[in-house]
Motif scaffolding. Structure first.
Motif, PDB file in Angstrom:
ATOM      1  N   THR A 229       0.842  -1.200   0.000  1.00  0.00           N
ATOM      2  CA  THR A 229       0.000   0.000   0.000  1.00  0.00           C
ATOM      3  C   THR A 229       0.877   1.249   0.000  1.00  0.00           C
ATOM      4  O   THR A 229       1.870   1.323   0.743  1.00  0.00           O
ATOM      5  CB  THR A 229      -0.932   0.024   1.227  1.00  0.00           C
ATOM      6  OG1 THR A 229      -1.760  -1.147   1.196  1.00  0.00           O
ATOM      7  CG2 THR A 229      -1.801   1.265   1.235  1.00  0.00           C
ATOM      8  N   TYR A 231       1.057   5.133   0.940  1.00  0.00           N
ATOM      9  CA  TYR A 231       0.418   6.123   1.801  1.00  0.00           C
ATOM     10  C   TYR A 231       0.928   7.510   1.415  1.00  0.00           C
ATOM     11  O   TYR A 231       2.145   7.726   1.295  1.00  0.00           O
ATOM     12  CB  TYR A 231       0.704   5.838   3.268  1.00  0.00           C
ATOM     13  CG  TYR A 231       0.143   4.507   3.744  1.00  0.00           C
ATOM     14  CD1 TYR A 231      -1.157   4.418   4.241  1.00  0.00           C
ATOM     15  CD2 TYR A 231       0.898   3.338   3.670  1.00  0.00           C
ATOM     16  CE1 TYR A 231      -1.676   3.212   4.670  1.00  0.00           C
ATOM     17  CE2 TYR A 231       0.395   2.123   4.097  1.00  0.00           C
ATOM     18  CZ  TYR A 231      -0.900   2.063   4.590  1.00  0.00           C
ATOM     19  OH  TYR A 231      -1.410   0.862   5.002  1.00  0.00           O
ATOM     20  N   GLY A 233       0.585  11.713   2.249  1.00  0.00           N
ATOM     21  CA  GLY A 233       0.131  12.745   3.168  1.00  0.00           C
ATOM     22  C   GLY A 233       0.032  14.096   2.480  1.00  0.00           C
ATOM     23  O   GLY A 233       0.790  14.409   1.555  1.00  0.00           O
ATOM     24  N   VAL A 248      -4.535  12.017   4.663  1.00  0.00           N
ATOM     25  CA  VAL A 248      -3.705  10.865   4.326  1.00  0.00           C
ATOM     26  C   VAL A 248      -4.557   9.947   3.466  1.00  0.00           C
ATOM     27  O   VAL A 248      -5.706   9.636   3.816  1.00  0.00           O
ATOM     28  CB  VAL A 248      -3.207  10.115   5.577  1.00  0.00           C
ATOM     29  CG1 VAL A 248      -2.466   8.843   5.169  1.00  0.00           C
ATOM     30  CG2 VAL A 248      -2.308  11.004   6.413  1.00  0.00           C
ATOM     31  N   ALA A 250      -4.532   6.269   0.986  1.00  0.00           N
ATOM     32  CA  ALA A 250      -3.864   4.985   0.788  1.00  0.00           C
ATOM     33  C   ALA A 250      -4.286   4.415  -0.560  1.00  0.00           C
ATOM     34  O   ALA A 250      -5.470   4.454  -0.917  1.00  0.00           O
ATOM     35  CB  ALA A 250      -4.211   4.021   1.912  1.00  0.00           C
ATOM     36  N   TYR A 251      -3.268   3.860  -1.307  1.00  0.00           N
ATOM     37  CA  TYR A 251      -3.522   3.286  -2.632  1.00  0.00           C
ATOM     38  C   TYR A 251      -2.825   1.926  -2.736  1.00  0.00           C
ATOM     39  O   TYR A 251      -1.698   1.756  -2.248  1.00  0.00           O
ATOM     40  CB  TYR A 251      -2.985   4.213  -3.732  1.00  0.00           C
ATOM     41  CG  TYR A 251      -3.783   5.485  -3.897  1.00  0.00           C
ATOM     42  CD1 TYR A 251      -4.749   5.599  -4.881  1.00  0.00           C
ATOM     43  CD2 TYR A 251      -3.568   6.563  -3.039  1.00  0.00           C
ATOM     44  CE1 TYR A 251      -5.496   6.769  -5.023  1.00  0.00           C
ATOM     45  CE2 TYR A 251      -4.304   7.737  -3.173  1.00  0.00           C
ATOM     46  CZ  TYR A 251      -5.268   7.834  -4.169  1.00  0.00           C
ATOM     47  OH  TYR A 251      -6.000   8.990  -4.307  1.00  0.00           O
ATOM     48  N   GLN A 258      -7.555   3.531  -4.807  1.00  0.00           N
ATOM     49  CA  GLN A 258      -7.559   4.027  -3.438  1.00  0.00           C
ATOM     50  C   GLN A 258      -8.172   2.982  -2.507  1.00  0.00           C
ATOM     51  O   GLN A 258      -9.209   2.384  -2.810  1.00  0.00           O
ATOM     52  CB  GLN A 258      -8.347   5.320  -3.347  1.00  0.00           C
ATOM     53  CG  GLN A 258      -8.202   6.023  -2.002  1.00  0.00           C
ATOM     54  CD  GLN A 258      -8.936   7.347  -1.964  1.00  0.00           C
ATOM     55  OE1 GLN A 258     -10.068   7.430  -1.486  1.00  0.00           O
ATOM     56  NE2 GLN A 258      -8.306   8.392  -2.497  1.00  0.00           N
ATOM     57  N   ILE A 280       5.911   9.754   6.114  1.00  0.00           N
ATOM     58  CA  ILE A 280       5.038   9.046   7.045  1.00  0.00           C
ATOM     59  C   ILE A 280       5.742   7.748   7.448  1.00  0.00           C
ATOM     60  O   ILE A 280       6.348   7.066   6.619  1.00  0.00           O
ATOM     61  CB  ILE A 280       3.688   8.758   6.379  1.00  0.00           C
ATOM     62  CG1 ILE A 280       2.955  10.068   6.089  1.00  0.00           C
ATOM     63  CG2 ILE A 280       2.833   7.841   7.233  1.00  0.00           C
ATOM     64  CD1 ILE A 280       1.685   9.888   5.283  1.00  0.00           C
ATOM     65  N   GLY A 282       6.061   3.803   9.082  1.00  0.00           N
ATOM     66  CA  GLY A 282       5.284   2.573   9.128  1.00  0.00           C
ATOM     67  C   GLY A 282       6.000   1.509   9.915  1.00  0.00           C
ATOM     68  O   GLY A 282       7.230   1.410   9.871  1.00  0.00           O
ATOM     69  N   ILE A 288       0.529   3.074  10.567  1.00  0.00           N
ATOM     70  CA  ILE A 288       1.324   4.199  10.098  1.00  0.00           C
ATOM     71  C   ILE A 288       1.272   5.307  11.137  1.00  0.00           C
ATOM     72  O   ILE A 288       0.336   5.391  11.933  1.00  0.00           O
ATOM     73  CB  ILE A 288       0.842   4.703   8.724  1.00  0.00           C
ATOM     74  CG1 ILE A 288      -0.533   5.329   8.823  1.00  0.00           C
ATOM     75  CG2 ILE A 288       0.860   3.573   7.701  1.00  0.00           C
ATOM     76  CD1 ILE A 288      -0.977   6.044   7.547  1.00  0.00           C
ATOM     77  N   GLN A 314      -4.576   0.498   8.323  1.00  0.00           N
ATOM     78  CA  GLN A 314      -5.295   0.332   7.072  1.00  0.00           C
ATOM     79  C   GLN A 314      -5.887  -1.067   7.006  1.00  0.00           C
ATOM     80  O   GLN A 314      -5.192  -2.065   7.217  1.00  0.00           O
ATOM     81  CB  GLN A 314      -4.356   0.579   5.883  1.00  0.00           C
ATOM     82  CG  GLN A 314      -5.049   0.808   4.547  1.00  0.00           C
ATOM     83  CD  GLN A 314      -5.444  -0.474   3.850  1.00  0.00           C
ATOM     84  OE1 GLN A 314      -4.800  -1.503   4.016  1.00  0.00           O
ATOM     85  NE2 GLN A 314      -6.530  -0.421   3.087  1.00  0.00           N
ATOM     86  N   LEU A 319      -8.927   3.732   6.423  1.00  0.00           N
ATOM     87  CA  LEU A 319      -7.879   4.139   7.335  1.00  0.00           C
ATOM     88  C   LEU A 319      -8.515   4.455   8.681  1.00  0.00           C
ATOM     89  O   LEU A 319      -9.287   5.414   8.802  1.00  0.00           O
ATOM     90  CB  LEU A 319      -7.121   5.353   6.799  1.00  0.00           C
ATOM     91  CG  LEU A 319      -6.065   5.077   5.725  1.00  0.00           C
ATOM     92  CD1 LEU A 319      -5.491   6.385   5.191  1.00  0.00           C
ATOM     93  CD2 LEU A 319      -4.932   4.216   6.299  1.00  0.00           C
TER      94      LEU A 319
END
Length: 821
Positions: A229, A231, A233, A248, A250-251, A258, A280, A282, A288, A314, A319
């Motif tokens: 994923t 992330y 920001g 934030v 996530a993809y 997404q 960011i 993790g 995260i 996630q 999220l």
């Protein structure tokens, strides 16, 4: 993230002139710099650096190697991948990637800018001005912190297993503002996975929907790749802007779809997620961590998280907020621009007791040590619920600011010495363990390069004041190894970008700037390529011209650096035909060298300002023998069959007075019976030949001739003396008759001889009549040159036969008979 990405042949060359070997084994593992601050914990440590060490990071052998021009400012950190195949060039390269605010992405050869590498390996641009697509002008946002436009700000992230780099670019398209997530092929820059995708988001809170607004959202933090994923920001670029707030998203990396979104301050401006460009963080478990800037905080259970540290998880395309921490004085922060998201959020390594900590720092220099399992929430009475809070004595703002290595936490702030704190027993030391000298300017934190726990070097850059790259001892920040102002003519950085961050990878340092990417490392070394270790007769020109070129300190290959001034200087009085040379198109500088008229070994140095120099060793040998002279051992004397005290010695010289070695010198005494050891001697390097001479058995003058086959000669004059007395005998005056009391008519004469029958002069002879009462005209007497001595004898008044003895040393006496009547 730093990964060992394969092996290549070890560095093939050592900088021999400085005693510097650049590899300790036959192969070296290379690393990739795939994310901001090296790893998802954002420690800023590269513990696999084996080339750059405290021994070679100094202005003599380390400096700026080259630059690559960029079309815009580069606030994002460079990334590095070794051994990338570039299809368009059908070749493999170590690649450094750069992205700019002009919405361009560059892939450069990471090792040099020579030949075809002077141009990017590939470049892509996301703007099309002819069709109304540009970067976002600074004037559209009204806030710049030194930026002139907005395009790609956040540091991309790389997945080498997919051969892909992920990044976010913002463009202005005919009046609209668009953020896109791109996945680019590392070797070509081609879009992957159906990308790019336009980024958008909305969240529903308490039945109300809040939507992401592109215009005021700046993608400043470094991207995070974790568990497949991506992330991303969002917030401001470094100052509060109208309607901007923290998001934030996530993809999924392999589809660019997404899979989650989080709004830190729904419908309320600020609370930016920006981290001064830090990434960011993790933990590898789906969680995260990041912080937010100034904004509304509406307490526990609220939905607005200004000036807070947040943990999200996630899952199921959502999220979720897991835990948070907000300083008790958040309201004061909000009102005085002291946002928490100015600083980095860092995950510290697991401690010996199993504890895991998150470290955050705010703009004002307050560090927050948080329990990673539960960040601590909010306590209006004070931050007593967290493991530790430390007020670092900073003099200016903190931006990013944190680095971790080997149980040390490094904190950088504007106009403040960089400070190191120890981290042990779950606590940060209350006082710095070391710090640099005074700092004037804006450091954004730094990085550490090290080989495990050894050879730690703390690197950082300063913008605004000086625009310099610095390197300090990571174990003791009081020791500076290098800064780019030490040799400013060679190493000066161009204008630095706000929030710049260098990286070290495989022996080189990459520095992002306003108009260029600068590369620092071990400097090319001047090396002799022809004409070294020659010899010739004094005053002659050595047959091969002295040539140097520049050699790559990493692989030993020549570098064609044309037009570089090279100065040749020679010890002694020899002459150079071209002392101020310039390298030609092949990178070679040369000169002819005429040897001095004094024999010896000479050093010629080739130097070029800012680079390690090369040395040649040339030997001037003596010319044809022209003269011989006695050096020592002349006019000596020695007894027969005895060595002369000093060895007869001659010196053979050429016409310039240099001793000529290797010349055979014969010694002879003309057959007078002496002996030589040796009879023929060879001159040494100084032209000196000598022999030992033992005299013959005959006293007298001896002429020793020293001569060469070339007709040179000289003559020693030596004196051979008789040996020690060996016998004494009656020579004349025996059996004389004399009246009582009268003197003999003739002397009683003796002769003293050595063992070879040679008369011994100056031998003392003593006469005695055994007490008969007579007397001698002289007693004792010395022998003359013929070895004879004598004395008259006057007997007593009594008649009779008297025996007279003559003695010398301990020899048996000579005996005379005198008849008295």
């Amino acid at each position: 993230m730093i990964r060992a990405l394969g092996f290549r042949q070890a560095l093939r060359a050592c900088a021999a002139l400085i005693g510097l070997c650049l590899g300790g084994s036959s192969v070296l593992a290379q690393i990739g710099v795939l994310t901001q601050h090296y790893d998802n914990s954002r420690t800023g440590q590269n513990t696999q650096e084996t080339i750059l060490t405290p021994a070679n990071v100094n202005p003599t052998v380390f400096g700026k190697l080259f630059t690559q021009t960029l079309d815009g400012q580069m606030p994002a950190q460079p990334l590095y991948v070794p051994n990338v195949f570039i299809p368009a060039l059908n070749s493999t390269h170590d690649v450094v990637y750069a992205v700019t605010m002009h919405d361009s992405v560059y892939a450069f050869d990471a090792d040099n800018n020579q030949g075809s590498n002077a141009s990017p390996l590939w470049q892509v641009s996301f703007i099309d001005p002819a069709n109304g697509i540009t970067s976002v002008p600074q004037s559209d946002l009204g806030c710049s912190v030194g930026y002139t436009e907005f395009g790609i700000q956040g540091t991309p992230v790389i997945d080498t297993t997919l051969n892909a780099m992920f990044l976010v670019a913002v463009t202005k398209e005919n009046g609209s503002y668009v953020h896109r997530l791109h996945a680019l092929d590392l070797g070509s820059g081609a879009e992957l996975f159906g990308g790019p995708v336009v980024m958008s988001a909305s969240v529903e809170i308490n039945g109300e929907t809040y939507t992401f607004i592109d215009k005021y959202q700046q993608q400043r933090p470094g991207l995070l790749l974790q568990g497949g994923t991506i992330y991303v920001g969002f917030g401001s670029p470094g100052c509060n802007i109208e309607t901007e707030n923290g998001w934030v998203m996530a993809y999924a990396e392999n589809t660019l779809q997404q899979v989650g979104a989080f709004d830190a301050s729904p419908n309320v401006k600020a609370s930016a997620v920006w981290l001064s460009g830090g990434g960011i963080a993790g933990d590898g478990q789906g969680n995260i961590y990041f912080s937010t800037g100034d904004g509304l905080f509406d307490g526990p259970g609220g939905t607005h998280f200004g000036d807070s540290v947040l943990e999200l998880s996630q899952g199921d395309s959502v999220l979720n907020l897991v835990s948070s921490f907000t300083p008790y004085n958040q309201k004061y922060f909000q009102e005085h621009d002291l946002d928490v998201s100015s600083g980095l959020v860092q995950l510290l390594p697991e401690q010996p007791d199993g504890s895991n900590f998150v470290l955050a720092i705010d703009k004002n220099g307050t560090a927050y040590l948080l329990n990673q399992n539960n960040l601590g929430g909010y306590d209006v009475a004070g931050d007593f619920q967290i493991p530790q809070e430390l007020d670092v004595p900073v003099l200016g703002q903190v931006h990013a600011g944190l680095t971790y290595w080997n149980n040390n936490i490094y904190i950088a702030a504007y106009d403040t010495p960089v400070m190191a704190y120890s981290f042990a027993n779950d606590q940060i030391s209350l006082q710095p363990t070391s710090q640099t000298g005074a700092i004037k300017g804006h450091p954004q934190g730094g990085i550490v390069s090290a080989n495990g726990t050894q050879n730690g070097i703390f690197w950082f850059v300063i913008c605004v004041e000086g625009n310099n790259l610095y390197a300090y001892n990571a174990n003791n920040l009081a020791t500076e190894y290098y800064d780019s102002s030490m040799v400013a003519s060679r190493d000066k950085l161009g204008e630095m970008v706000h929030f710049g961050m260098p990286v070290v990878a495989n022996g080189k340092v990459y520095v992002n700037g306003t108009t260029e990417l600068a590369v620092f490392g071990l400097l090319p070394t001047l090396v002799p390529v022809a004409g070294n270790n020659q010899s010739g007769a004094v005053g002659t020109t050595v047959p091969v011209a002295l040539e140097v070129d520049f050699q790559d300190s990493y692989n030993g290959n020549p570098i064609a650096m044309a037009g570089v001034p090279v100065t040749f200087t020679a010890s002694g009085k020899g002459s150079l035909s071209n002392p101020h040379a310039v390298t030609n198109s092949s990178g070679i500088a040369s000169t002819n060298y005429t040897l001095p008229k004094i024999a010896g070994t000479y050093t010629i140095t080739a130097s070029s300002s800012g680079y390690p120099s090369a040395t040649f060793t040339e030997t001037a040998t003596a010319g044809t023998p022209a003269s011989m002279s006695i050096t020592s051992g002349n006019k000596q004397s020695a007894p027969v069959s005895s060595p002369l005290p000093l060895a007869p010695t001659v010196t053979v010289k050429d016409g310039d007075g240099n001793g000529v070695g290797g010349i055979s010198v014969a010694f002879s005494d003309g057959g007078l019976g002496g002996s030589f050891a040796p009879a023929s001697a060879t001159t040494n390097s100084s032209g000196v030949a000598s022999t030992s001479y033992t005299t013959g058995t005959q006293p007298g003058t001896v002429y020793i001739t020293a001569s060469t086959a070339g007709g040179l000669s000289d003559i020693f004059t030596e004196t051979v003396l008789a040996g020690a007395p060996s016998s004494i005998a009656v020579y004349s005056g025996n059996d004389q008759k004399v009246k009582p009391g009268k003197t003999t008519g003739s002397q009683l004469r003796v002769i003293v001889e050595d063992q070879y029958g040679n008369p011994v002069p100056k031998a003392s002879v003593t006469y005695s009549d055994g007490g008969a009462g007579g007397s001698f005209s002289s007693n004792p007497v010395l022998t003359g040159v013929k070895g004879e001595a004598g004395a008259f004898y006057t007997p007593p008044q009594q008649e009779g036969t008297i025996t007279v003895t003559a003695t010398s040393s301990d020899l048996p006496p000579a005996v005379f008979t005198v008849n008295v009547n």
